[in-house]
Design a protein around this motif. Structure first.
Motif, PDB file in Angstrom:
ATOM      1  N   ALA A 270       0.926  -1.218   0.027  1.00 42.23           N
ATOM      2  CA  ALA A 270       0.035  -0.146  -0.126  1.00 42.23           C
ATOM      3  C   ALA A 270       0.975   1.191   0.053  1.00 42.23           C
ATOM      4  O   ALA A 270       1.883   1.372   0.917  1.00 42.23           O
ATOM      5  CB  ALA A 270      -0.933   0.048   1.234  1.00 42.23           C
ATOM      6  N   GLY A 271       0.443   2.193  -0.945  1.00 48.16           N
ATOM      7  CA  GLY A 271       1.238   3.361  -1.045  1.00 48.16           C
ATOM      8  C   GLY A 271       2.328   3.484  -1.953  1.00 48.16           C
ATOM      9  O   GLY A 271       2.622   4.191  -2.281  1.00 48.16           O
ATOM     10  N   GLY A 272       2.446   1.992  -2.520  1.00 51.31           N
ATOM     11  CA  GLY A 272       3.397   1.980  -3.764  1.00 51.31           C
ATOM     12  C   GLY A 272       2.821   2.252  -4.844  1.00 51.31           C
ATOM     13  O   GLY A 272       1.735   2.576  -5.127  1.00 51.31           O
ATOM     14  N   PHE A 273       3.700   1.981  -6.106  1.00 49.69           N
ATOM     15  CA  PHE A 273       3.219   2.225  -7.628  1.00 49.69           C
ATOM     16  C   PHE A 273       3.514   0.848  -8.398  1.00 49.69           C
ATOM     17  O   PHE A 273       4.410   0.071  -7.940  1.00 49.69           O
ATOM     18  CB  PHE A 273       3.921   3.514  -7.987  1.00 49.69           C
ATOM     19  CG  PHE A 273       5.514   3.254  -8.022  1.00 49.69           C
ATOM     20  CD1 PHE A 273       6.143   3.693  -6.762  1.00 49.69           C
ATOM     21  CD2 PHE A 273       5.988   2.709  -9.228  1.00 49.69           C
ATOM     22  CE1 PHE A 273       7.681   3.515  -7.067  1.00 49.69           C
ATOM     23  CE2 PHE A 273       7.538   2.639  -9.146  1.00 49.69           C
ATOM     24  CZ  PHE A 273       8.287   3.024  -7.903  1.00 49.69           C
TER      25      PHE A 273
ATOM     26  N   ALA B 193      -2.710   6.886 -13.859  1.00 46.24           N
ATOM     27  CA  ALA B 193      -2.608   7.541 -15.344  1.00 46.24           C
ATOM     28  C   ALA B 193      -2.597   6.687 -16.475  1.00 46.24           C
ATOM     29  O   ALA B 193      -1.956   5.741 -16.289  1.00 46.24           O
ATOM     30  CB  ALA B 193      -1.527   8.549 -15.164  1.00 46.24           C
ATOM     31  N   ILE B 194      -3.514   6.792 -17.249  1.00 44.91           N
ATOM     32  CA  ILE B 194      -3.760   6.065 -18.496  1.00 44.91           C
ATOM     33  C   ILE B 194      -2.644   6.743 -19.898  1.00 44.91           C
ATOM     34  O   ILE B 194      -2.837   7.844 -19.999  1.00 44.91           O
ATOM     35  CB  ILE B 194      -5.164   5.569 -18.733  1.00 44.91           C
ATOM     36  CG1 ILE B 194      -5.300   4.514 -19.971  1.00 44.91           C
ATOM     37  CG2 ILE B 194      -5.939   7.031 -19.348  1.00 44.91           C
ATOM     38  CD1 ILE B 194      -6.638   3.937 -20.437  1.00 44.91           C
TER      39      ILE B 194
ATOM     40  N   MET C  88      -0.167   3.237 -11.890  1.00 42.53           N
ATOM     41  CA  MET C  88      -0.831   3.199 -10.705  1.00 42.53           C
ATOM     42  C   MET C  88      -0.156   3.682  -9.449  1.00 42.53           C
ATOM     43  O   MET C  88       0.923   2.988  -9.148  1.00 42.53           O
ATOM     44  CB  MET C  88      -1.462   1.765 -10.501  1.00 42.53           C
ATOM     45  CG  MET C  88      -2.070   1.264 -11.719  1.00 42.53           C
ATOM     46  SD  MET C  88      -2.863  -0.484 -11.015  1.00 42.53           S
ATOM     47  CE  MET C  88      -1.539  -1.429 -11.060  1.00 42.53           C
ATOM     48  N   ASN C  89      -0.399   4.760  -8.946  1.00 39.92           N
ATOM     49  CA  ASN C  89       0.316   5.527  -7.949  1.00 39.92           C
ATOM     50  C   ASN C  89      -0.540   5.349  -6.552  1.00 39.92           C
ATOM     51  O   ASN C  89      -1.761   5.376  -6.526  1.00 39.92           O
ATOM     52  CB  ASN C  89       0.920   6.922  -8.120  1.00 39.92           C
ATOM     53  CG  ASN C  89       1.611   6.854  -9.484  1.00 39.92           C
ATOM     54  OD1 ASN C  89       2.477   6.040  -9.545  1.00 39.92           O
ATOM     55  ND2 ASN C  89       1.167   7.831 -10.221  1.00 39.92           N
ATOM     56  N   SER C  90      -0.018   5.641  -5.426  1.00 40.69           N
ATOM     57  CA  SER C  90      -0.741   5.855  -4.232  1.00 40.69           C
ATOM     58  C   SER C  90      -1.736   4.353  -3.985  1.00 40.69           C
ATOM     59  O   SER C  90      -2.714   4.676  -3.587  1.00 40.69           O
ATOM     60  CB  SER C  90      -1.203   6.771  -3.984  1.00 40.69           C
ATOM     61  OG  SER C  90      -0.400   7.979  -3.895  1.00 40.69           O
TER      62      SER C  90
ATOM     63  N   VAL D  63      -2.709  -5.532  -3.544  1.00 45.87           N
ATOM     64  CA  VAL D  63      -1.870  -4.585  -2.761  1.00 45.87           C
ATOM     65  C   VAL D  63      -1.976  -4.879  -1.487  1.00 45.87           C
ATOM     66  O   VAL D  63      -3.147  -5.096  -0.696  1.00 45.87           O
ATOM     67  CB  VAL D  63      -2.764  -3.072  -3.019  1.00 45.87           C
ATOM     68  CG1 VAL D  63      -2.039  -2.108  -2.237  1.00 45.87           C
ATOM     69  CG2 VAL D  63      -2.703  -2.801  -4.421  1.00 45.87           C
ATOM     70  N   SER D  64      -1.081  -4.930  -0.842  1.00 45.75           N
ATOM     71  CA  SER D  64      -1.056  -5.498   0.647  1.00 45.75           C
ATOM     72  C   SER D  64      -1.033  -4.384   1.435  1.00 45.75           C
ATOM     73  O   SER D  64      -0.363  -3.278   1.255  1.00 45.75           O
ATOM     74  CB  SER D  64       0.319  -6.414   0.986  1.00 45.75           C
ATOM     75  OG  SER D  64       1.438  -5.707   0.844  1.00 45.75           O
ATOM     76  N   SER D  65      -1.581  -4.456   2.827  1.00 42.38           N
ATOM     77  CA  SER D  65      -1.733  -3.291   3.829  1.00 42.38           C
ATOM     78  C   SER D  65      -0.459  -3.405   4.675  1.00 42.38           C
ATOM     79  O   SER D  65       0.236  -4.397   4.723  1.00 42.38           O
ATOM     80  CB  SER D  65      -2.958  -3.145   4.475  1.00 42.38           C
ATOM     81  OG  SER D  65      -3.062  -4.780   4.945  1.00 42.38           O
TER      82      SER D  65
END
Length: 123
Positions: free
Chosen positions: A13-16, A67-68, A81-83, A121-123
């Motif tokens: 989580a928080g990654g991209f 963002a595509i 994919m961010n955040s 996405v892991s927390s």
């Protein structure tokens, strides 16, 4: 038209992360392209759209974070994919809208799909 999605994986989580979708075959009939996603037990939902001119739209859940983009010379579309959040966990699919087809937000409207790529996405 054949679509090949790639780039899925496990991210904190928080990654991209970045997904790709390569189109082959009769690519000249492709107009807009889309990213959908489907989480377990949920319907496939439209996440982002990019027209052949580069205009983009996003779902409320990802706007400002994803963002595509597309490289027409390479017949490839991307999803940056961010955040990332745990609720972004899903199988991500790319879809092609052909020339003359109206934009639809429902998955059933589209014929050409990539095979799906899992993003966790892991927390």
């Amino acid at each position: 038209v054949q679509l090949q999605a790639s780039g899925g994986g496990l991210v904190q989580a928080g990654g991209f992360h970045r997904l790709s979708c390569a189109a082959t075959g009769s690519v000249s009939i492709i107009d807009a392209m889309h990213w959908f996603r489907q989480a377990p037990g949920k319907q496939r939902e439209l996440v982002a759209t990019i027209t052949d001119l580069g205009d983009t739209t996003y779902s409320d859940s990802v706007r400002g974070r994803f963002a595509i983009s597309r490289e027409n010379a390479k017949n490839t579309m991307y999803l940056q994919m961010n955040s990332l959040k745990p609720e972004d966990t899903a199988v991500y699919y790319c879809a092609a809208q052909i020339v003359g087809q109206h934009l639809h937000t429902t998955a059933a409207a589209y014929t050409y799909w990539g095979q799906g790529t899992q993003v966790t996405v892991s927390s």
